[in-house]
Design a protein around this motif. Structure first.
Motif: not given
Length: 558
Positions: A111-134
């Motif tokens: 529920a708190w994660a949803v709240e952070l999304i609503r506040k514009g402070l979280a997002y869903v990322d489609d990158q792979t773990q390797e891409e995120i690291r790079e």
């Protein structure tokens, strides 16, 4: 005088105690700590220090300490570890106020994660773990924002719910906090909050297929439990700003994190991953192998809870990492066992002694003190007969000066028993000593002699016909180097394993040692502290060396 007393008391406080006393002085009347282990392995001596700190501070200041399992990775967790952690804490002498799990809070964390999304402070990322690291960049190079960083709130809410509903495979998407991809603290570069893991959880089953990361779950769990002092080891100091960021972003109870130096011991490995490798590859007998630094191994080896607590107190609470000499831990074990361990006689390197003038077939009992340090420990009866075992090191054919043990023509007192005199040395064809033939003074039993003479040498012994044969395991440090990770070129830390970390020999014990419970250490007089092993049976006794009477292992590589 009062000012001197206050000054002395102030100097005796560690920095965590100072922090708590300052908070109390500001009006904070409540002290709430927690011990938050991951149930993915067995606890070791480093965790024991953390347990003593968290539970000890709560006790000192009239507060409470919770046990909270950080069970956010179902792939590595097991009920076996949960049970072992509880057992270890209770063995150390502590009891938690409340038992919680991070999984208890999964609904609230979602529920708190949803709240952070609503506040514009979280997002869903489609990158792979390797891409995120790079794309995270380096300390000197800013990170590259994800192509999906500016998704709308509605799209992120939809995707995050679908992640929860199991519509995507492992690794397909993650939820990230939206902070600053150029932040000097790398942990602020849009840290991952949730990842997809399709695995059965030991408590929640298959209800969830997304699981929170430590940096997101930990601070919020502290806040839910209204932890006043979240005490972590020093490697988490860089995580503290992120801990605070999530709490501020959600505007929840402001728990605060404090860090102390973790415990490092010479000749000891503390890495869970490397300890697991030793277990899996058969380099040790299991997690509770007495050579391991795990709490269950210390228990099997015969260490006492008080000795471990005393060690944690001796080491103290520091702000900088350091390496503690293993000898300090063994010192604490000796100090405690000297007060509480009962004494027994055992011969580990036997030499046969025949008392030629003692009656054939006769056995008599002598009274032996169980512990001279404890008047309440009482006494026991020790059998004596014509043939006994003594330690081979207690005889020298050509002794130097000030050798007060047995030699040809020499006389010693058998502990609690008679004076004997060596009359003859028997050897085999190779010249090896196989037997001593001695006479005894029948008037010298119980500490006196027929003519009032006194001897300086007193040695232990065991009646041969009454002796109990046992397997004795002599344990030495598991590694040959103070820092097991210190390796030469082309080597690995495993090359520093000590091939003589466990030596098995046969010993002869006085019969009362049959009755000693598994794990209870006794002192083999003049030899060391030993305890029955979990492998021990009435048909095959096995005793572990808990610790020597003095520091002898430190001679390794010196």
């Amino acid at each position: 005088m009062a000012s001197e007393t206050n000054e002395t008391r102030e100097k005796s406080l560690n920095f965590l105690e100072e922090i708590i006393e300052e908070s109390i002085a500001r009006g904070e009347k409540r002290v709430q700590t927690r011990f938050p282990p991951e149930p993915n392995g067995y606890l070791h001596i480093g965790h024991a220090k953390s347990i003593c700190i968290n539970f000890g501070l709560a006790k000192k200041y009239g507060g409470r300490c919770n046990l909270r399992f950080d069970d956010t990775n179902p792939v590595k967790e097991d009920v076996e570890y949960v049970d072992s952690i509880k057992r270890d804490i209770q063995w150390l002498g502590f009891q938690w106020a409340e038992e919680h799990y991070a999984s208890d809070y999964f609904d609230q964390l979602y529920a708190w994660a949803v709240e952070l999304i609503r506040k514009g402070l979280a997002y869903v990322d489609d990158q792979t773990q390797e891409e995120i690291r790079e794309n995270r960049g380096t300390v000197s190079v800013p990170g590259t924002p994800s192509p999906w960083r500016d998704r709308s709130v509605e799209e992120n809410l939809n995707l995050f719910e679908r992640m929860k509903n199991g519509e995507f495979p492992d690794g397909a998407k993650v939820l990230r906090a939206k902070i600053d991809m150029a932040h000097p603290n790398m942990l602020f570069r849009d840290p991952i909050m949730y990842r997809i893991i399709h695995a059965e959880h030991h408590r929640t089953g298959d209800k969830w297929c997304i699981y929170p990361m430590y940096d997101y779950a930990h601070g919020q769990s502290d806040s839910i439990e209204r932890i006043t002092h979240s005490i972590c080891t020093l490697e988490f100091d860089v995580h503290r700003p992120l801990y605070d960021w999530f709490i501020r972003a959600l505007d929840i109870y402001p728990s605060h994190q404090y860090e102390f130096a973790r415990l490092n011991l010479t000749y000891t490995m503390m890495s869970k991953r490397k300890l697991l490798k030793l277990v899996q590859e058969g380099a040790v007998m299991g997690w509770d192998d007495p050579r391991m630094p795990t709490i269950c191994a210390l228990r099997r080896k015969g260490y006492t809870p008080a000795s471990v607590r005393n060690f944690a107190e001796m080491v103290g609470v520091a702000k900088r990492d350091n390496v503690i000499d293993l000898g300090k831990l063994e010192y604490c074990v000796r100090e405690d066992l000297n007060k509480v361990a009962q004494r027994r006689m055992a011969v580990l390197n036997p030499l046969k002694v025949t008392i030629t003038n003692y009656p054939d077939g006769q056995t008599e009992l002598f009274t032996a003190v169980n512990n001279p340090e404890d008047e309440t420990a009482g006494t026991r009866q020790v059998p004596f007969s014509k043939v006994i075992w003594i330690e081979r090191d207690d005889f020298m054919e050509n002794p130097p000066k000030k050798f007060f043990r047995l030699s040809p023509g020499g006389e010693v007192r058998l502990r609690y028993s008679y004076l004997i005199k060596c009359e003859e040395v028997v050897k085999d064809d190779a010249g090896n000593i196989t037997e001593l033939r001695c006479t005894y003074d029948p008037m010298s039993g119980g500490g006196s002699s027929s003519d009032g003479r006194r001897v300086k040498g007193v040695i232990h012994w065991v009646s041969a016909k009454d002796a109990v044969e046992a397997e004795i395991r002599l344990f030495n440090p598991l590694f040959t180097k103070e820092n097991p990770d210190d390796v030469d070129e082309g080597q690995t830390w495993e090359d520093n394993l000590n091939p003589e970390s466990m030596v098995r020999i046969t010993g002869y014990l006085e019969p009362s040692l049959r009755e000693v419970p598994v794990g209870e250490a006794v002192q083999f007089e003049r030899v060391g502290y030993f305890c029955p092993d979990t492998d021990s049976t009435p048909e095959h006794l096995v005793f572990n060396r808990t610790v020597t009477l003095k520091d002898s292992w430190a001679k390794i590589n010196r």
